[in-house]
Design a protein around this motif. Structure first.
Motif, PDB file in Angstrom:
ATOM      1  N   SER A  67      -6.077  11.773  -9.424  1.00 13.82           N
ATOM      2  CA  SER A  67      -5.521  11.324  -7.769  1.00 13.82           C
ATOM      3  C   SER A  67      -4.814   9.473  -8.112  1.00 13.82           C
ATOM      4  CB  SER A  67      -6.310  10.254  -7.189  1.00 13.82           C
ATOM      5  OG  SER A  67      -7.451  11.694  -7.242  1.00 13.82           O
ATOM      6  N   LEU A  68      -4.432   8.737  -9.119  1.00 11.91           N
ATOM      7  CA  LEU A  68      -3.737   7.781  -9.034  1.00 11.91           C
ATOM      8  C   LEU A  68      -1.877   8.014  -9.181  1.00 11.91           C
ATOM      9  CD1 LEU A  68      -5.751   4.618 -10.156  1.00 11.91           C
ATOM     10  CD2 LEU A  68      -5.408   5.661  -8.061  1.00 11.91           C
ATOM     11  N   LEU A  69      -2.598   9.150 -10.286  1.00 11.76           N
ATOM     12  CA  LEU A  69      -1.309   9.327 -11.186  1.00 11.76           C
ATOM     13  C   LEU A  69      -0.641  10.782 -10.714  1.00 11.76           C
ATOM     14  CD1 LEU A  69      -2.650  10.301 -15.047  1.00 11.76           C
ATOM     15  CD2 LEU A  69      -0.756   8.362 -14.258  1.00 11.76           C
ATOM     16  N   THR A  70      -1.406  11.717  -9.793  1.00 15.77           N
ATOM     17  CA  THR A  70      -0.802  12.256  -8.837  1.00 15.77           C
ATOM     18  C   THR A  70       0.233  11.335  -7.993  1.00 15.77           C
ATOM     19  OG1 THR A  70      -2.171  14.252  -9.209  1.00 15.77           O
ATOM     20  CG2 THR A  70      -0.907  14.091  -7.220  1.00 15.77           C
ATOM     21  N   LEU A  71      -0.127  10.504  -6.980  1.00 17.79           N
ATOM     22  CA  LEU A  71      -0.023   9.958  -5.972  1.00 17.79           C
ATOM     23  C   LEU A  71       1.723   8.752  -7.021  1.00 17.79           C
ATOM     24  CD1 LEU A  71       1.073   8.608  -3.294  1.00 17.79           C
ATOM     25  CD2 LEU A  71      -0.860   6.656  -4.193  1.00 17.79           C
ATOM     26  N   PHE A  72       1.279   8.477  -7.483  1.00 20.11           N
ATOM     27  CA  PHE A  72       1.813   7.380  -8.475  1.00 20.11           C
ATOM     28  C   PHE A  72       3.583   8.396  -8.956  1.00 20.11           C
ATOM     29  CE2 PHE A  72      -1.173   3.868 -10.032  1.00 20.11           C
ATOM     30  CZ  PHE A  72      -1.706   3.323  -8.350  1.00 20.11           C
ATOM     31  N   ASP A  91       2.219  -4.277  -9.214  1.00 20.60           N
ATOM     32  CA  ASP A  91       2.642  -4.384  -7.812  1.00 20.60           C
ATOM     33  C   ASP A  91       2.433  -5.771  -6.702  1.00 20.60           C
ATOM     34  OD1 ASP A  91       4.099  -3.739  -6.088  1.00 20.60           O
ATOM     35  OD2 ASP A  91       2.335  -2.284  -4.840  1.00 20.60           O
ATOM     36  N   THR A  92       3.547  -6.541  -6.607  1.00 17.94           N
ATOM     37  CA  THR A  92       3.356  -7.789  -5.074  1.00 17.94           C
ATOM     38  C   THR A  92       3.393  -6.909  -4.120  1.00 17.94           C
ATOM     39  OG1 THR A  92       5.940  -8.304  -5.860  1.00 17.94           O
ATOM     40  CG2 THR A  92       3.873  -9.103  -7.464  1.00 17.94           C
ATOM     41  N   SER A  93       3.803  -5.993  -3.860  1.00 16.25           N
ATOM     42  CA  SER A  93       3.925  -6.025  -2.621  1.00 16.25           C
ATOM     43  C   SER A  93       2.904  -5.494  -1.577  1.00 16.25           C
ATOM     44  CB  SER A  93       4.742  -4.270  -2.647  1.00 16.25           C
ATOM     45  OG  SER A  93       3.912  -2.989  -3.015  1.00 16.25           O
ATOM     46  N   TRP A  94       1.742  -5.163  -2.182  1.00 19.11           N
ATOM     47  CA  TRP A  94       0.716  -5.134  -1.824  1.00 19.11           C
ATOM     48  C   TRP A  94       0.297  -6.689  -1.050  1.00 19.11           C
ATOM     49  CZ3 TRP A  94      -4.148  -8.762  -2.227  1.00 19.11           C
ATOM     50  CH2 TRP A  94      -3.809  -9.265  -3.465  1.00 19.11           C
ATOM     51  N   LEU A  95       1.618  -8.015  -1.304  1.00 21.01           N
ATOM     52  CA  LEU A  95       1.043  -9.285  -0.673  1.00 21.01           C
ATOM     53  C   LEU A  95       2.034  -8.971   0.927  1.00 21.01           C
ATOM     54  CD1 LEU A  95       1.551 -11.044  -3.516  1.00 21.01           C
ATOM     55  CD2 LEU A  95      -0.824 -10.970  -2.685  1.00 21.01           C
ATOM     56  N   THR A  96       2.535  -7.806   1.341  1.00 17.40           N
ATOM     57  CA  THR A  96       3.112  -7.623   2.040  1.00 17.40           C
ATOM     58  C   THR A  96       2.404  -6.729   3.247  1.00 17.40           C
ATOM     59  OG1 THR A  96       4.230  -5.847   1.605  1.00 17.40           O
ATOM     60  CG2 THR A  96       5.828  -8.404   0.256  1.00 17.40           C
ATOM     61  N   ASP A  97       3.166  -6.646   4.099  1.00 15.18           N
ATOM     62  CA  ASP A  97       2.499  -5.407   5.026  1.00 15.18           C
ATOM     63  C   ASP A  97       3.367  -4.290   4.412  1.00 15.18           C
ATOM     64  OD1 ASP A  97       1.476  -7.699   6.628  1.00 15.18           O
ATOM     65  OD2 ASP A  97       3.960  -8.100   7.819  1.00 15.18           O
ATOM     66  N   THR A  98       4.317  -3.862   3.678  1.00 11.92           N
ATOM     67  CA  THR A  98       4.639  -2.929   3.452  1.00 11.92           C
ATOM     68  C   THR A  98       4.692  -2.471   2.471  1.00 11.92           C
ATOM     69  OG1 THR A  98       6.646  -3.690   3.303  1.00 11.92           O
ATOM     70  CG2 THR A  98       6.160  -2.363   5.653  1.00 11.92           C
ATOM     71  N   PRO A  99       3.079  -2.595   1.669  1.00 13.72           N
ATOM     72  CA  PRO A  99       2.828  -2.016   0.108  1.00 13.72           C
ATOM     73  C   PRO A  99       3.638  -0.659  -0.076  1.00 13.72           C
ATOM     74  CG  PRO A  99       0.311  -1.692   1.112  1.00 13.72           C
ATOM     75  CD  PRO A  99       1.798  -2.852   2.404  1.00 13.72           C
ATOM     76  N   HIS A 100       4.211  -0.789  -1.237  1.00 14.50           N
ATOM     77  CA  HIS A 100       4.626   0.530  -2.160  1.00 14.50           C
ATOM     78  C   HIS A 100       3.399   1.155  -2.421  1.00 14.50           C
ATOM     79  CE1 HIS A 100       8.362  -1.680  -3.499  1.00 14.50           C
ATOM     80  NE2 HIS A 100       8.339  -2.074  -2.265  1.00 14.50           N
ATOM     81  N   ASN A 101       2.518   1.170  -2.843  1.00 20.81           N
ATOM     82  CA  ASN A 101       1.324   1.642  -2.970  1.00 20.81           C
ATOM     83  C   ASN A 101       0.414   1.506  -1.499  1.00 20.81           C
ATOM     84  OD1 ASN A 101      -1.131   3.019  -3.491  1.00 20.81           O
ATOM     85  ND2 ASN A 101      -1.813   1.971  -5.169  1.00 20.81           N
ATOM     86  N   PRO A 102       0.241   2.793  -1.024  1.00 19.75           N
ATOM     87  CA  PRO A 102      -0.694   2.317   0.422  1.00 19.75           C
ATOM     88  C   PRO A 102      -1.769   2.598   0.628  1.00 19.75           C
ATOM     89  CG  PRO A 102       0.547   5.097  -0.292  1.00 19.75           C
ATOM     90  CD  PRO A 102       1.458   4.335  -0.781  1.00 19.75           C
ATOM     91  N   LEU A 103      -2.505   3.254  -1.031  1.00 20.78           N
ATOM     92  CA  LEU A 103      -3.843   2.865  -1.376  1.00 20.78           C
ATOM     93  C   LEU A 103      -4.157   1.355  -1.030  1.00 20.78           C
ATOM     94  CD1 LEU A 103      -4.418   5.456  -3.984  1.00 20.78           C
ATOM     95  CD2 LEU A 103      -5.349   5.458  -1.527  1.00 20.78           C
ATOM     96  N   ALA A 104      -3.392   0.265  -1.923  1.00 22.00           N
ATOM     97  CA  ALA A 104      -3.714  -0.782  -1.850  1.00 22.00           C
ATOM     98  C   ALA A 104      -3.864  -2.002  -1.006  1.00 22.00           C
ATOM     99  CB  ALA A 104      -2.704  -1.565  -3.027  1.00 22.00           C
ATOM    100  N   GLU A 159       5.106   3.623 -17.260  1.00 24.49           N
ATOM    101  CA  GLU A 159       6.530   3.503 -16.039  1.00 24.49           C
ATOM    102  C   GLU A 159       5.570   3.937 -14.881  1.00 24.49           C
ATOM    103  OE1 GLU A 159       7.638   5.476 -19.753  1.00 24.49           O
ATOM    104  OE2 GLU A 159       6.185   5.863 -18.718  1.00 24.49           O
ATOM    105  N   LEU A 160       4.235   4.049 -15.271  1.00 19.57           N
ATOM    106  CA  LEU A 160       3.549   4.205 -13.552  1.00 19.57           C
ATOM    107  C   LEU A 160       2.702   2.824 -13.040  1.00 19.57           C
ATOM    108  CD1 LEU A 160       2.609   8.060 -13.431  1.00 19.57           C
ATOM    109  CD2 LEU A 160       5.057   7.111 -12.434  1.00 19.57           C
ATOM    110  N   ARG A 161       2.877   1.861 -13.867  1.00 17.03           N
ATOM    111  CA  ARG A 161       1.837   0.521 -13.573  1.00 17.03           C
ATOM    112  C   ARG A 161       2.113   0.168 -12.827  1.00 17.03           C
ATOM    113  NH1 ARG A 161      -1.628  -0.441 -19.022  1.00 17.03           N
ATOM    114  NH2 ARG A 161      -1.845   1.827 -19.889  1.00 17.03           N
ATOM    115  N   GLN A 162       3.682  -0.231 -12.376  1.00 19.78           N
ATOM    116  CA  GLN A 162       4.492  -0.612 -11.637  1.00 19.78           C
ATOM    117  C   GLN A 162       3.738  -0.816 -10.091  1.00 19.78           C
ATOM    118  OE1 GLN A 162       7.817   0.546  -9.906  1.00 19.78           O
ATOM    119  NE2 GLN A 162       8.075   2.105 -11.749  1.00 19.78           N
TER     120      GLN A 162
END
Length: 292
Positions: free
Chosen positions: A64-69, A205-218, A248-251
């Motif tokens: 699931s994670l790889l498919t989304l990432f 990924d540090t974007s989960w610290l914001t209101d718009t995370p790149h990974n929407p699962l976070a 490459e997808l660990r970001q």
């Protein structure tokens, strides 16, 4: 007003503030949750050991994670063309075959997983923020969210970060995940994330610290715990990142180890659906308890 009356008035004000704060905090406060869940066996999941907490195999979580990432990479990863690897060339080829503009995070989630989740005000009184399924349909056994944060081994210091922090999640084996996106916790995560960069590759990924995370699962730290009136529809499942997970997808991983020299695999915590969940429903989690 006498000194006694003044003292009573100040005590009343402080007590009311504490009560309001507690009503929100208690939904993530482990001792309170465990005590109240014990009143309702339907919302308490008993496991005998860590290996028994798996509702779905780790391989299914990875899939699931790889498919989304992969879909997210097709949106965010094109700026990394100068560092092309065979895996990245494969993803670029996939993107060219799909055609069109790269999708946004929510669209990527809907297209790959079949649903979207978002943070919104909770339906629970005083619970603050909650997480809702806003589009699509979540089948039973799906990976619904990830619990982001800094990962601490049982022997590592977390006292300062834990003060007034309702977002510290404790795994069965004592590993802690600090999902607070503010204060000291925020600074620690950003520091550790920058430290662990491997050349051109981000491994968290540090974007989960914001209101718009790149990974929407976070957004899993905002899933409120169930109550007697609101049975759980998701549960926590511990997931150790496989060594073969593409660098490459660990970001898009919202977790990082507190210590750089940690030898064990990165601990992640996902939330898995206990039943089918429809759009409009709020997510409520349960806690497992160890039985011997």
């Amino acid at each position: 007003m006498s000194d006694i009356q003044t003292s009573l008035w100040m005590f009343t004000v402080v007590l009311r503030r504490f009560q309001n704060k507690w009503k929100s905090y208690r939904h993530r406060f482990v001792p309170w949750v465990v005590f109240n869940l014990s009143k309702n066996e339907k919302t308490l999941r008993k496991v005998t050991e860590r290996s028994k907490d798996k509702l779905v195999p780790d391989e299914e979580v990875s899939r699931s994670l790889l498919t989304l990432f992969r879909a997210l990479f097709r949106k965010h990863g094109f700026h990394q063309r100068q560092f092309q690897t065979p895996f990245m060339l494969q993803l670029t080829s996939e993107a060219e075959q799909v055609g069109g503009d790269p999708v946004c995070g929510q669209d990527a989630m809907l297209q790959t997983l079949g649903f979207c989740i978002e943070r919104k005000p909770s339906t629970l009184s005083f619970a603050g923020t909650g997480v809702f399924v806003t589009k699509g349909f979540v089948p039973k056994g799906a990976t619904v969210a990830m619990y982001p944060g800094t990962v601490y081994q049982p022997y590592e210091p977390i006292l300062l970060q834990s003060i007034r922090n309702p977002f510290v999640f404790r795994c069965i084996d004592g590993i802690l995940v600090d999902g607070n996106d503010k204060g000291i916790s925020r600074m620690v995560f950003k520091s550790c994330s920058g430290r662990d960069r491997i050349g051109p590759y981000l491994i968290s990924d540090t974007s989960w610290l914001t209101d718009t995370p790149h990974n929407p699962l976070a957004v899993g730290q905002y899933v409120n715990n169930c109550s007697y009136e609101r049975p759980a529809n998701v549960c926590y499942q511990e997931y150790d990142l496989p060594d073969k997970f593409p660098i490459e997808l660990r970001q898009y991983l919202p977790n990082v180890n507190y210590s750089q020299g940690t030898q064990r695999r990165l601990r992640c915590v996902v939330l898995v659906s206990l039943r089918d969940i429809s759009a409009g429903e709020e997510l409520f989690s349960n806690y497992y308890t160890i039985v011997h």
